[in-house]
Write a protein that holds these residues in place. Sequence first.
Motif, PDB file in Angstrom:
ATOM      1  N   MET A   1      18.560 -10.463  -7.840  1.00  0.00           N
ATOM      2  CA  MET A   1      19.750  -9.970  -8.556  1.00  0.00           C
ATOM      3  C   MET A   1      20.708  -9.214  -7.431  1.00  0.00           C
ATOM      4  N   GLN A   2      20.098  -8.781  -6.389  1.00  0.00           N
ATOM      5  CA  GLN A   2      20.974  -7.981  -5.376  1.00  0.00           C
ATOM      6  C   GLN A   2      21.823  -9.038  -4.653  1.00  0.00           C
ATOM      7  N   GLN A   3      21.256 -10.270  -4.298  1.00  0.00           N
ATOM      8  CA  GLN A   3      21.842 -11.276  -3.655  1.00  0.00           C
ATOM      9  C   GLN A   3      23.240 -11.602  -4.493  1.00  0.00           C
ATOM     10  N   VAL A   4      22.821 -12.042  -5.820  1.00  0.00           N
ATOM     11  CA  VAL A   4      23.884 -11.984  -6.774  1.00  0.00           C
ATOM     12  C   VAL A   4      25.031 -11.269  -6.858  1.00  0.00           C
ATOM     13  N   LEU A   5      24.653  -9.838  -6.623  1.00  0.00           N
ATOM     14  CA  LEU A   5      25.885  -8.845  -6.550  1.00  0.00           C
ATOM     15  C   LEU A   5      26.372  -8.966  -5.319  1.00  0.00           C
ATOM     16  N   ALA A   6      25.874  -9.066  -4.234  1.00  0.00           N
ATOM     17  CA  ALA A   6      26.505  -9.327  -2.917  1.00  0.00           C
ATOM     18  C   ALA A   6      27.305 -10.712  -2.984  1.00  0.00           C
ATOM     19  N   ASP A   7      26.919 -11.584  -3.550  1.00  0.00           N
ATOM     20  CA  ASP A   7      27.834 -12.859  -3.770  1.00  0.00           C
ATOM     21  C   ASP A   7      29.123 -12.629  -4.307  1.00  0.00           C
ATOM     22  N   ILE A   8      29.048 -11.883  -5.407  1.00  0.00           N
ATOM     23  CA  ILE A   8      30.167 -11.689  -6.329  1.00  0.00           C
ATOM     24  C   ILE A   8      31.096 -10.413  -5.537  1.00  0.00           C
ATOM     25  N   GLU A   9      30.386  -9.697  -4.823  1.00  0.00           N
ATOM     26  CA  GLU A   9      31.427  -8.687  -4.091  1.00  0.00           C
ATOM     27  C   GLU A   9      32.090  -9.628  -3.022  1.00  0.00           C
ATOM     28  N   GLN A  10      31.257 -10.438  -2.284  1.00  0.00           N
ATOM     29  CA  GLN A  10      32.130 -11.288  -1.304  1.00  0.00           C
ATOM     30  C   GLN A  10      33.219 -11.998  -1.823  1.00  0.00           C
ATOM     31  N   LEU A  11      32.826 -12.736  -3.037  1.00  0.00           N
ATOM     32  CA  LEU A  11      33.903 -13.621  -3.589  1.00  0.00           C
ATOM     33  C   LEU A  11      35.165 -12.820  -4.207  1.00  0.00           C
ATOM     34  N   GLN A  12      34.838 -11.362  -4.430  1.00  0.00           N
ATOM     35  CA  GLN A  12      36.115 -10.557  -4.886  1.00  0.00           C
ATOM     36  C   GLN A  12      37.016 -10.013  -3.676  1.00  0.00           C
ATOM     37  N   MET A  13      36.381  -9.941  -2.520  1.00  0.00           N
ATOM     38  CA  MET A  13      37.042  -9.741  -1.317  1.00  0.00           C
ATOM     39  C   MET A  13      37.621 -10.791  -0.883  1.00  0.00           C
ATOM     40  N   LYS A  14      37.078 -12.054  -1.070  1.00  0.00           N
ATOM     41  CA  LYS A  14      37.922 -13.430  -0.883  1.00  0.00           C
ATOM     42  C   LYS A  14      39.127 -13.433  -1.666  1.00  0.00           C
ATOM     43  N   VAL A  15      38.828 -13.020  -2.947  1.00  0.00           N
ATOM     44  CA  VAL A  15      39.984 -13.380  -3.874  1.00  0.00           C
ATOM     45  C   VAL A  15      41.139 -12.331  -3.568  1.00  0.00           C
ATOM     46  N   ALA A  16      40.759 -11.030  -3.256  1.00  0.00           N
ATOM     47  CA  ALA A  16      41.712 -10.416  -2.969  1.00  0.00           C
ATOM     48  C   ALA A  16      42.382 -10.429  -1.712  1.00  0.00           C
ATOM     49  N   PHE A  17      41.899 -10.886  -0.684  1.00  0.00           N
ATOM     50  CA  PHE A  17      42.587 -11.376   0.498  1.00  0.00           C
ATOM     51  C   PHE A  17      43.401 -12.615   0.194  1.00  0.00           C
ATOM     52  N   GLN A  18      43.164 -13.521  -0.452  1.00  0.00           N
ATOM     53  CA  GLN A  18      43.989 -14.712  -0.920  1.00  0.00           C
ATOM     54  C   GLN A  18      45.010 -14.173  -1.693  1.00  0.00           C
ATOM     55  N   GLU A  19      44.817 -13.282  -2.541  1.00  0.00           N
ATOM     56  CA  GLU A  19      46.048 -12.646  -3.438  1.00  0.00           C
ATOM     57  C   GLU A  19      46.852 -11.983  -2.209  1.00  0.00           C
ATOM     58  N   ASP A  20      46.691 -11.185  -1.223  1.00  0.00           N
ATOM     59  CA  ASP A  20      47.335 -10.513  -0.427  1.00  0.00           C
ATOM     60  C   ASP A  20      48.234 -11.524   0.438  1.00  0.00           C
ATOM     61  N   THR A  21      47.485 -12.934   0.806  1.00  0.00           N
ATOM     62  CA  THR A  21      48.168 -13.736   1.777  1.00  0.00           C
ATOM     63  C   THR A  21      48.899 -14.557   0.788  1.00  0.00           C
ATOM     64  N   ILE A  22      48.928 -14.898  -0.450  1.00  0.00           N
ATOM     65  CA  ILE A  22      49.838 -15.672  -1.394  1.00  0.00           C
ATOM     66  C   ILE A  22      51.103 -14.533  -1.379  1.00  0.00           C
ATOM     67  N   GLU A  23      50.649 -13.264  -1.559  1.00  0.00           N
ATOM     68  CA  GLU A  23      51.980 -12.366  -1.961  1.00  0.00           C
ATOM     69  C   GLU A  23      52.927 -12.455  -0.582  1.00  0.00           C
ATOM     70  N   SER A  24      52.325 -12.273   0.557  1.00  0.00           N
ATOM     71  CA  SER A  24      52.785 -12.325   1.771  1.00  0.00           C
ATOM     72  C   SER A  24      53.569 -13.517   2.122  1.00  0.00           C
ATOM     73  N   LEU A  25      53.032 -14.667   1.987  1.00  0.00           N
ATOM     74  CA  LEU A  25      53.822 -16.061   2.027  1.00  0.00           C
ATOM     75  C   LEU A  25      54.962 -15.992   1.089  1.00  0.00           C
ATOM     76  N   ASN A  26      54.833 -15.669  -0.159  1.00  0.00           N
ATOM     77  CA  ASN A  26      55.973 -15.614  -1.262  1.00  0.00           C
ATOM     78  C   ASN A  26      57.123 -14.912  -0.837  1.00  0.00           C
ATOM     79  N   LYS A  27      56.703 -13.502  -0.361  1.00  0.00           N
ATOM     80  CA  LYS A  27      58.002 -12.876   0.253  1.00  0.00           C
ATOM     81  C   LYS A  27      58.704 -13.481   1.428  1.00  0.00           C
ATOM     82  N   ALA A  28      57.792 -14.294   2.379  1.00  0.00           N
ATOM     83  CA  ALA A  28      58.241 -15.069   3.385  1.00  0.00           C
ATOM     84  C   ALA A  28      59.261 -16.076   2.937  1.00  0.00           C
TER      85      ALA A  28
END
Length: 70
Positions: A1-28
């Motif tokens: 269960m702990q591993q699943v939560l860690a994987d979900i947290e890692q995926l959430q961080m990746k999604v947040a990073f991708q959203e930030d990158t997409i927003e930066s690219l959109n502004k550019a």
Amino acid sequence: MQQVLADIEQLQMKVAFQEDTIESLNKALIEQQKQLEELQFSVKQMVNKIRSIEPSNMAEEHEETPPPHY
């Protein structure tokens, strides 16, 4: 269960990073589009100025005499 939560947290961080990158690219991209439109306008203005200042050395099509073989 702990591993699943860690994987979900890692995926959430990746999604947040991708959203930030997409927003930066959109502004550019928006900024580049504005610059492109300004440059196109400037080029059109310069072409119009040059055409009005310097008359063409070429005769208009209706002013041309037909070639000798006609």
